[in-house]
Design an enzyme around this catalytic site. Structure first.
Site, PDB file in Angstrom:
ATOM      1  CB  SER A   1      -0.839   0.311   1.219  1.00 15.56           C
ATOM      2  OG  SER A   1      -1.872  -1.051   1.138  1.00 15.56           O
TER       3      SER A   1
ATOM      4  CG  ASN B   1      -6.714  -7.358  -5.617  1.00 17.17           C
ATOM      5  OD1 ASN B   1      -6.525  -6.973  -6.410  1.00 17.17           O
ATOM      6  ND2 ASN B   1      -7.275  -7.117  -4.745  1.00 17.17           N
TER       7      ASN B   1
ATOM      8  CD  GLN C   1      -2.688 -10.778  -5.082  1.00 17.55           C
ATOM      9  OE1 GLN C   1      -2.440 -12.088  -4.956  1.00 17.55           O
ATOM     10  NE2 GLN C   1      -3.053 -10.338  -3.933  1.00 17.55           N
TER      11      GLN C   1
ATOM     12  CB  SER D   1       3.313  -6.653  -0.485  1.00 15.43           C
ATOM     13  OG  SER D   1       3.169  -6.934   0.719  1.00 15.43           O
TER      14      SER D   1
ATOM     15  CG  HIS E   1       1.558  -9.614   3.574  1.00 13.27           C
ATOM     16  ND1 HIS E   1       0.010  -9.815   3.367  1.00 13.27           N
ATOM     17  CD2 HIS E   1       1.517  -8.323   3.180  1.00 13.27           C
ATOM     18  CE1 HIS E   1      -0.675  -8.933   3.127  1.00 13.27           C
ATOM     19  NE2 HIS E   1       0.235  -7.839   2.813  1.00 13.27           N
TER      20      HIS E   1
ATOM     21  CB  THR F   1      15.733   3.242  12.009  1.00 14.37           C
ATOM     22  OG1 THR F   1      16.229   4.223  12.261  1.00 14.37           O
ATOM     23  CG2 THR F   1      16.579   1.908  12.208  1.00 14.37           C
TER      24      THR F   1
ATOM     25  CB  CYS G   1     -20.122  -7.874   2.671  1.00  9.59           C
ATOM     26  SG  CYS G   1     -21.535  -8.127   1.272  1.00  9.59           S
TER      27      CYS G   1
HETATM   28  C1  PLP Z   1      -2.284  -6.827  -0.932  1.00  5.49           C
HETATM   29  C2  PLP Z   1      -2.331  -5.995  -2.022  1.00  5.49           C
HETATM   30  C3  PLP Z   1      -1.896  -4.613  -1.721  1.00  5.49           C
HETATM   31  C4  PLP Z   1      -1.431  -4.098  -0.304  1.00  5.49           C
HETATM   32  O1  PLP Z   1      -0.225  -4.563   0.171  1.00  5.49           O
HETATM   33  P1  PLP Z   1       0.064  -4.598   1.605  1.00  5.49           P
HETATM   34  O2  PLP Z   1       1.402  -4.994   1.598  1.00  5.49           O
HETATM   35  O3  PLP Z   1      -0.825  -5.420   2.246  1.00  5.49           O
HETATM   36  O4  PLP Z   1      -0.117  -3.130   1.830  1.00  5.49           O
HETATM   37  C5  PLP Z   1      -1.697  -4.027  -3.031  1.00  5.49           C
HETATM   38  N1  PLP Z   1      -2.213  -4.147  -4.172  1.00  5.49           N
HETATM   39  C6  PLP Z   1      -2.411  -5.527  -4.375  1.00  5.49           C
HETATM   40  C7  PLP Z   1      -2.759  -5.860  -5.681  1.00  5.49           C
HETATM   41  C8  PLP Z   1      -2.506  -6.371  -3.237  1.00  5.49           C
HETATM   42  O5  PLP Z   1      -3.036  -7.701  -3.695  1.00  5.49           O
END
Ligand code: PLP
Length: 399
Positions: A76, A155, A183, A203, A205, A241, A329
């Site tokens: 994000s 996503n 993604q 990202s 995670h 940092t 929702c």
């Molecule tokens: C999950 C996601 C994000 C956000 O990533 P975060 O690390 O959770 O902030 C942005 N864009 C897409 C397409 C995502 O799937």
């Protein structure tokens, strides 16, 4: 359901398990090598070196230079940075931005913010498979267009956009091209030069790394403002940092993702197709959303007529299955997903959607169980639906 039914996690587009190897790589950087990478003594040099190594691993995974990788606090933040800071840096040149209707909210809500700041945004339509139309993109370009931001892969429905062609069009017009590859990164091969990408978000995670760490790739020479002001970290463009354990974990996750990408994709795709065929054969009035082939290997998105996706999710949860619906929702709104509406689904069908995103750890046995549960639950929900009752009555009268 038996007492000991194990949890079946099928929501890998929302987040992924942090691999034990990743945690293991991170651990020394909490209590052992906790030095600040910016300090001068040898001890902090260990942290500095670890960050440099992760940056190198990540840069080479997309064919970039290490100094073009800027660590952020996630996808994000990278999206916000790419849009807000180029808009600000280039506002003398123009105030027009092009994106698509199916972007993640990190892009869409940032665009809405920029509109309030006086920028103009064109939201491109997509076709019934969720593909951006290149002709429409070309027609949307104006002399004052400063940025094109189109996601690499969606996503919700998994559609992979024609990124190479979009990069080509942007380059021909001298317009910056950003892609939200959160993604796609680690799931499909990405080379920033081949695709002519100027900026790219990813990202940790979403690729079995830790949460709260991401990066923005910024091609050398791209004019963009700093996002966080403060110290000189990240070549003075993103102060604070460094999240050393997070960066180390992201680097490890990226390395693992690159090492077995092909094998993993194959496995996920085989399982995904198996589940899809099983569900389509077992549940009538069902469609699969998204592109058939230009699609993330682990994504599958169904729309079941005559039911509510939310009810389906709750009942799947009772069967220990974690999935997601396309609808918003859960965030307090009853509007169906903007992505499903953009591909042309009517509201009532968009409401009955289910997103399943696999990992390489899922098994065929799990898919059998999941398909069986989906069939059972959809039948149950339909048996309670007045819409379905009417529909069945009408179709019987016709016959
Ligand atoms: C999950 C996601 C994000 C956000 O990533 P975060 O690390 O959770 O902030 C942005 N864009 C897409 C397409 C995502 O799937």
């Amino acid at each position: 359901m038996s007492e000991e039914q194990k949890l079946i996690y099928l929501d890998n587009a929302a987040t992924t398990k942090t691999y034990p190897e990743v945690v293991e790589a991170m651990l020394p950087y909490f209590s052992e090598y906790y030095g600040n990478p910016s300090s001068v003594y040898e001890f902090s040099g260990i942290s500095k070196k670890a960050v440099a190594q992760a940056r190198e691993t990540i840069a080479s995974s997309i064919g970039a230079k290490p100094q073009e990788i800027y660590f952020t606090a996630g996808g994000s933040e990278a999206d916000n940075w790419a849009l807000k800071a180029t808009a600000e840096a280039l506002k003398e040149k123009g105030c027009h931005i092009i994106t698509s209707k199916i972007e993640h909210h990190a892009i869409l809500h940032t665009c809405e913010y920029l509109e309030k700041q006086g920028f103009e945004v064109t939201y491109l339509n997509v076709d019934e498979n969720g593909m951006v139309k290149l002709e429409e993109l070309k027609q949307a370009i104006r002399p004052d267009t400063i940025l094109i931001s189109i996601m690499f892969a969606n996503n919700e429905i998994g559609t992979i956009e024609p990124i190479k062609e979009i990069g080509q069009i942007a380059r021909e017009h001298g317009i910056l091209f950003h892609t939200d590859a959160v993604q796609a990164y680690g799931h499909v091969p990405i080379q920033v030069d081949e695709y002519q990408i100027d900026m790219m978000s990813a990202s940790g995670h979403k690729i079995n790394g830790p949460k709260g760490i991401g990066f923005l790739y910024i091609r050398t020479g791209v004019k963009i403002r700093s996002f966080v002001h403060g110290g000189a970290q990240e070549r003075k463009r993103r102060a604070g940092t460094e999240n050393v354990p997070g960066i180390v974990g992201f680097g490890k996750a990226a390395q693992l993702a690159m090492e077995n990408m092909e094998e993993r994709s194959q496995k996920e795709q085989t399982l995904r197709d198996y589940l899809m065929e099983k569900v389509l054969a077992a549940v009538p009035y069902t469609r699969v959303n998204g592109h058939r082939t230009s699609r993330l290997p682990n994504n599958c998105n169904f729309a079941f007529q005559f039911i509510e996706g939310e009810s389906l999710l709750i009942m799947l949860d009772m069967a220990k299955i974690c999935a997601s619906s396309g609808s918003a929702c859960t965030s307090g709104s009853l509007d169906p997903s903007h992505v499903l509406l953009a591909i042309g689904l009517p509201h009532e069908i968009a409401h009955g959607s289910l997103r399943i995103t696999l990992s390489q750890e899922n098994t065929k046995e799990e898919m059998d169980y999941v398909a069986g549960e989906i069939k059972r639950i959809v039948e149950r929900l339909r048996s309670m639906s007045p819409l379905y009752e009417d529909f069945m009555k009408n179709s019987q009268e016709k016959n």
